[in-house]
Design a protein around this motif. Sequence first.
Motif, PDB file in Angstrom:
ATOM      1  N   GLU A 158     128.554  44.588  28.936  1.00 13.83           N
ATOM      2  CA  GLU A 158     129.999  44.440  29.101  1.00 13.83           C
ATOM      3  C   GLU A 158     130.535  45.593  29.926  1.00 13.83           C
ATOM      4  N   HIS A 164     121.923  40.523  40.204  1.00 13.71           N
ATOM      5  CA  HIS A 164     121.175  40.732  38.954  1.00 13.71           C
ATOM      6  C   HIS A 164     119.759  40.181  39.083  1.00 13.71           C
ATOM      7  N   LEU A 178     122.882  41.170  30.103  1.00 15.24           N
ATOM      8  CA  LEU A 178     124.145  41.438  30.776  1.00 15.24           C
ATOM      9  C   LEU A 178     125.017  42.264  29.849  1.00 15.24           C
ATOM     10  N   ASN A 238     131.734  47.561  33.450  1.00 15.05           N
ATOM     11  CA  ASN A 238     131.137  47.763  34.769  1.00 15.05           C
ATOM     12  C   ASN A 238     130.450  49.118  34.784  1.00 15.05           C
ATOM     13  N   ASN A 270     128.218  43.543  35.742  1.00 21.33           N
ATOM     14  CA  ASN A 270     128.937  42.882  36.819  1.00 21.33           C
ATOM     15  C   ASN A 270     129.774  43.877  37.606  1.00 21.33           C
ATOM     16  N   ASP A 271     129.959  43.574  38.866  1.00 26.64           N
ATOM     17  CA  ASP A 271     130.859  44.305  39.735  1.00 26.64           C
ATOM     18  C   ASP A 271     132.110  43.445  39.861  1.00 26.64           C
ATOM     19  N   SER A 272     133.233  43.932  39.367  1.00 31.76           N
ATOM     20  CA  SER A 272     134.463  43.135  39.347  1.00 31.76           C
ATOM     21  C   SER A 272     135.007  42.860  40.746  1.00 31.76           C
ATOM     22  N   ASN A 314     127.326  38.340  41.868  1.00 35.59           N
ATOM     23  CA  ASN A 314     126.832  39.170  40.766  1.00 35.59           C
ATOM     24  C   ASN A 314     125.510  38.631  40.247  1.00 35.59           C
ATOM     25  N   ARG A 315     125.439  37.342  40.027  1.00 41.34           N
ATOM     26  CA  ARG A 315     124.218  36.732  39.499  1.00 41.34           C
ATOM     27  C   ARG A 315     123.049  36.953  40.463  1.00 41.34           C
ATOM     28  N   ASP A 335     132.343  38.043  43.234  1.00 44.67           N
ATOM     29  CA  ASP A 335     132.411  36.877  42.351  1.00 44.67           C
ATOM     30  C   ASP A 335     131.132  36.714  41.531  1.00 44.67           C
ATOM     31  N   ASP A 336     131.183  35.774  40.590  1.00 50.50           N
ATOM     32  CA  ASP A 336     130.077  35.555  39.659  1.00 50.50           C
ATOM     33  C   ASP A 336     128.778  35.183  40.362  1.00 50.50           C
ATOM     34  N   VAL A 337     128.864  34.385  41.427  1.00 51.41           N
ATOM     35  CA  VAL A 337     127.655  33.952  42.133  1.00 51.41           C
ATOM     36  C   VAL A 337     126.952  35.156  42.760  1.00 51.41           C
TER      37      VAL A 337
END
Length: 80
Positions: free
Chosen positions: A52, A32, A50, A54, A19-21, A28-29, A24-26
């Motif tokens: 842990e 991916h 996924l 970054n 993930n890129d902090s 990032n998903r 947001d999650d959407v």
Amino acid sequence: TTYRPASVYSGAVRLVVLNDSRIDDVVNRRRHEGSIAGWRRWAPRLVAVLGEGNHMTALKAPHAAALARRITELDHDFGA
């Protein structure tokens, strides 16, 4: 990059996505999913997980130990 493989790789491939902090999650998903789809065209036996941390911290404690455990699990799943 503009590199394109000459042929499809038939062996097992493990891909760790992170993930890129800053997003947001959407988003990032979506990123991916795009990366996985791109890799899978050339490596149909791809297994993506996924990780842990970054891009900068994934190979540092404590994330490196978690990544090592996950890779060991994947090797077991692949029968390596």
